[in-house]
Motif scaffolding. Structure first.
Motif, PDB file in Angstrom:
ATOM      1  N   SER A 197       0.839  -1.190   0.000  1.00 23.35           N
ATOM      2  CA  SER A 197       0.000   0.000   0.000  1.00 23.35           C
ATOM      3  C   SER A 197       0.874   1.240   0.000  1.00 23.35           C
ATOM      4  CB  SER A 197      -0.882   0.055   1.254  1.00 23.35           C
ATOM      5  OG  SER A 197      -1.742  -1.051   1.315  1.00 23.35           O
ATOM      6  N   ILE A 198       0.316   2.304  -0.557  1.00 22.47           N
ATOM      7  CA  ILE A 198       0.987   3.596  -0.511  1.00 22.47           C
ATOM      8  C   ILE A 198       0.001   4.580   0.108  1.00 22.47           C
ATOM      9  CG2 ILE A 198       1.909   5.520  -1.844  1.00 22.47           C
ATOM     10  CD1 ILE A 198       2.785   3.543  -3.964  1.00 22.47           C
ATOM     11  N   TYR A 199       0.405   5.191   1.187  1.00 21.88           N
ATOM     12  CA  TYR A 199      -0.394   6.224   1.829  1.00 21.88           C
ATOM     13  C   TYR A 199       0.492   7.440   2.061  1.00 21.88           C
ATOM     14  CZ  TYR A 199      -3.682   2.469   2.871  1.00 21.88           C
ATOM     15  OH  TYR A 199      -4.555   1.423   2.765  1.00 21.88           O
TER      16      TYR A 199
ATOM     17  N   GLY B 155       4.106  10.978  -3.309  1.00 23.06           N
ATOM     18  CA  GLY B 155       3.375   9.795  -3.776  1.00 23.06           C
ATOM     19  C   GLY B 155       3.823   9.364  -5.156  1.00 23.06           C
TER      20      GLY B 155
ATOM     21  N   LEU C 185       7.156   7.584  -4.912  1.00 19.48           N
ATOM     22  CA  LEU C 185       6.961   6.230  -4.385  1.00 19.48           C
ATOM     23  C   LEU C 185       6.385   5.308  -5.452  1.00 19.48           C
ATOM     24  CD1 LEU C 185       5.485   7.104  -0.881  1.00 19.48           C
ATOM     25  CD2 LEU C 185       7.675   5.982  -1.306  1.00 19.48           C
ATOM     26  N   LEU C 186       5.373   5.793  -6.170  1.00 27.36           N
ATOM     27  CA  LEU C 186       4.738   4.984  -7.204  1.00 27.36           C
ATOM     28  C   LEU C 186       5.714   4.672  -8.337  1.00 27.36           C
ATOM     29  CD1 LEU C 186       2.210   3.595  -8.316  1.00 27.36           C
ATOM     30  CD2 LEU C 186       1.585   5.778  -9.359  1.00 27.36           C
TER      31      LEU C 186
END
Length: 79
Positions: A2-4, A15, A18-19
């Motif tokens: 997950s990415i939060y 974000g 990270l993605l």
């Protein structure tokens, strides 16, 4: 898995970095990837769309932290 990104850090490119890093690893093994996002999280859906992800016709309901939520699938091809 997950990415939060906390709201106070959103819109700063964190974000996306990270993605993109995760996608660099995905591309090494697969030609396509999928992810699931909360249907009501319009900001996340828009973020993924801006990064080249496309909504599919797949969805399902799940219970997360005792709440019923709808999830939609998004995919991206690396071909």
């Amino acid at each position: 898995m997950s990415i939060y990104v906390l709201p106070e850090y959103q819109g700063k490119g964190i974000g996306k970095k990270l993605l993109l890093r995760a996608e660099d690893e995905l591309k090494k093994k697969w030609s396509e990837a999928t992810l699931w996002v909360l249907k009501d999280n319009k900001a996340a859906v828009r973020f993924y769309e801006q990064c080249g992800w496309k909504m599919t016709d797949n969805s399902f309901n799940a219970e997360i932290l005792g709440k019923e939520v709808a999830l939609i699938q998004m995919s991206k091809s690396y071909k």
